[in-house]
Design a protein around this motif. Structure first.
Motif, short mmCIF file in Angstrom:
data_model
loop_
_atom_site.label_atom_id
_atom_site.label_comp_id
_atom_site.label_asym_id
_atom_site.label_seq_id
_atom_site.Cartn_x
_atom_site.Cartn_y
_atom_site.Cartn_z
N TYR A 20 0.83 -1.21 0.00
CA TYR A 20 0.00 0.00 0.00
C TYR A 20 0.87 1.26 0.00
O TYR A 20 0.56 2.23 -0.70
CB TYR A 20 -0.94 0.00 1.21
N ILE A 148 -5.20 -8.01 -3.85
CA ILE A 148 -5.36 -6.55 -3.73
C ILE A 148 -4.93 -5.81 -4.99
O ILE A 148 -4.88 -4.59 -5.00
CB ILE A 148 -4.57 -5.99 -2.52
N SER A 151 -7.57 -3.22 -6.22
CA SER A 151 -7.69 -2.04 -5.36
C SER A 151 -6.51 -1.10 -5.54
O SER A 151 -6.69 0.11 -5.70
CB SER A 151 -7.79 -2.46 -3.89
N SER A 154 -6.61 0.67 -8.92
CA SER A 154 -7.60 1.74 -9.06
C SER A 154 -7.16 3.03 -8.38
O SER A 154 -7.77 4.08 -8.58
CB SER A 154 -8.96 1.28 -8.50
N TYR A 322 -12.87 6.99 -5.71
CA TYR A 322 -12.71 6.41 -4.37
C TYR A 322 -13.62 5.19 -4.20
O TYR A 322 -13.21 4.17 -3.65
CB TYR A 322 -13.01 7.46 -3.30
N SER A 324 -14.53 3.30 -6.50
CA SER A 324 -13.92 2.23 -7.30
C SER A 324 -12.89 1.45 -6.50
O SER A 324 -12.83 0.22 -6.58
CB SER A 324 -13.26 2.83 -8.55
N THR A 325 -12.07 2.15 -5.70
CA THR A 325 -11.06 1.44 -4.90
C THR A 325 -11.71 0.53 -3.87
O THR A 325 -11.12 -0.47 -3.45
CB THR A 325 -10.13 2.44 -4.16
N MET A 326 -12.95 0.87 -3.46
CA MET A 326 -13.66 0.08 -2.46
C MET A 326 -14.31 -1.17 -3.06
O MET A 326 -14.44 -2.20 -2.39
CB MET A 326 -14.73 0.93 -1.77
N ASP A 329 -12.19 -4.91 -5.89
CA ASP A 329 -11.80 -6.25 -5.47
C ASP A 329 -12.89 -6.98 -4.70
O ASP A 329 -12.67 -8.07 -4.18
CB ASP A 329 -10.52 -6.19 -4.62
N ARG A 330 -14.07 -6.35 -4.61
CA ARG A 330 -15.21 -7.00 -3.95
C ARG A 330 -16.23 -7.54 -4.96
O ARG A 330 -17.04 -8.39 -4.63
CB ARG A 330 -15.90 -6.01 -3.00
N ARG A 460 -10.55 -10.85 -11.57
CA ARG A 460 -10.47 -10.53 -10.14
C ARG A 460 -9.90 -11.70 -9.35
O ARG A 460 -10.40 -12.82 -9.42
CB ARG A 460 -11.86 -10.17 -9.60
#
Length: 477
Positions: A20, A148, A151, A154, A322, A324-326, A329-330, A460
């Protein structure tokens, strides 16, 4: 207490910290690039006005179109340069070099009083953009774990949009020259922060620097000297070596690109998908809408100041990025891309209907809110999915050996399409009308929805090996 269902332990989560941190630090240059992109919106109206801060006075309309579009010209040549540099000198060195043209851009703005220096500055900004758009997704793809990767990938568009908003805000409230002095600091901050992070393990393996690759991977994964971590490091290194040298070769000759490398069906398919995705990225209309925000707000009867309107749109972009980052990966990539492409098409079609009714002489005063609401919705929904996913998917589907070359090829094509959109969008408006343009963009989004559903595999959480098998229509046993 309810037991969590996440298969990732707290101890394992700590191993993600360095990944990160690396993703955030490398994206400081994305933030810097975003400010260079966003500079145009608050200052182009000033340059064409009687108060232009140039020694030669206001720029003409033709000069203004060149100022707007020369960034794309610089990016076309820069993509070839940085694509070669990424393989020759490494991802890290090339990213550091990408900050130099950005410094040159702000120097041209700060100290140049002639339109020719603005041309040079915009070309330099394009060179920087080429490096950023090619190398940041590439670097993140090669340092991130599968779980990850989406995430972290993105973050790229999120930081680009943050930089654009910074430029909108600073440019609206700070003078022309002071803005350049302030924003010139960002490339320098990037260099100071990023130089402490390692080269990607994959590139080091390709250069036969196995020991350095192990050190890089050990840092990025937070591996210790415990027996468990030593085994994990060995296992991941073995996997990476097999990905870089699938035929078991480890010589420098095997790392050189040959015509035979383009023969596999999965490689051809990946390049074709990449070309289509970057074209749809531009013909989704979002780039054109951002450049013509003031016109759309004015046509709708809005009393908002053009600079304030741009700031609002920039804030919506960031919120969408933002989100999109959440979610990247979900949720499955395919579902997210298809859903946001469909939503963008609906929003663009609504804008087109409003424009057509107004042009046809209907009283649309009661629905003048539609262009503003639709524009905001399209920018938000596209920033959640189709815009960032273009670069995430592209970096995932290209084979490891051709990732740099293929990425540079697709990115070059993106800038060619971007140049056409920026330079000739006013002509398109004259020929088709604003409503016709919106319907054309909506049609492109619908095409993208079906194209993704039919031809792009789900990526994914999959390893590069699994993605390659999926591209070939196979599955891993």
């Amino acid at each position: 207490m309810t037991e969590t269902k996440l298969p990732i332990s707290i101890k394992a989560d700590r191993r993600l910290v360095h990944q990160y941190l690396a993703a955030i630090c490398v994206n400081i240059i994305s933030l810097a690039q975003g400010t260079a992109i966003g500079w145009l919106s608050p200052f182009l109206p000033l340059l064409v006005s009687a108060n232009a801060p140039l020694h030669t006075g206001p720029v003409t309309d033709i000069e203004a179109t060149w100022i707007a579009s020369l960034l794309c010209v610089g990016a076309i040549f820069g993509t070839v340069l940085f694509g070669w540099s990424a393989d020759k000198f490494g991802r890290k060195f090339s990213l550091c070099m990408a900050s130099i043209p950005l410094l040159g851009f702000w120097a041209c703005i700060a100290f140049g009083g002639y339109v020719e220096l603005l041309y040079l500055g915009r070309v330099l900004a394009g060179l920087g953009a080429a490096g950023v758009f090619l190398l940041v997704p590439l670097y993140i793809t090669e340092i991130a774990e599968d779980r990850i990767r989406g995430s972290l990938g993105s973050f790229f568009i999120l930081f680009i949009n943050m930089g654009t908003l910074v430029s909108f805000v600073v440019g609206s409230y700070v003078s022309y020259h002071i803005t350049s002095y302030i924003l010139m600091v960002l490339p320098i901050v990037f260099l100071l922060c990023f130089m402490h992070f390692p080269e990607t393990p994959q590139h080091l393996i390709r250069c036969n620097k196995i020991e350095a690759a192990e050190c890089s991977l050990k840092y990025l994964r937070g591996y210790t000297t415990s027996p468990e971590h030593v085994e994990m490091l060995k296992g991941e290194m073995t996997t990476m070596i097999n990905q870089v040298y699938p035929n078991g070769k480890d010589s420098s000759e095997d790392s050189s690109i040959k015509l035979a490398d383009f023969a596999p069906f999965s490689t051809k398919k990946a390049l074709l998908i990449g070309m289509v995705l970057v074209t749809l990225n531009q013909f989704s209309g979002c780039f054109a809408l951002i450049n013509y925000t003031a016109n759309i707000f004015a046509e709708s009867g809005s009393d908002l100041d053009p600079n304030l309107a741009a700031i609002i749109v920039g804030a919506i972009q960031i919120f969408g990025s933002y989100v999109s980052t959440m979610v990247v990966d979900r949720f499955q990539r395919k579902g997210l891309y298809i859903g946001t492409a469909f939503g963008s098409a609906i929003g663009l079609a609504a804008m087109g209907v409003h424009g057509y009714l107004k042009l046809s002489g209907y009283d649309v005063s009661a629905i003048n809110w539609i262009p503003v609401a639709s524009l905001s919705f399209v920018i938000f929904i596209a920033s959640c999915g189709i815009l960032p996913l273009t670069f995430v998917i592209l970096s995932e589907i290209l084979p490891q050996k051709l990732r740099s070359f293929g990425g540079s090829l697709c990115t070059t094509f993106l800038w060619v399409v971007s140049f056409i959109v920026i330079k000739y969008f006013p002509v398109m408006v004259e020929v088709l009308g604003m409503h016709g343009c919106m319907w054309t963009f909506a049609g492109c989004c619908m095409f993208g929805m079906f194209f993704n559903a039919l031809f792009i595999p789900e990526t994914r959480g999959k390893s590069i090996e699994e993605i390659t098998l999926a591209m070939e229509g196979k599955s891993k046993n």
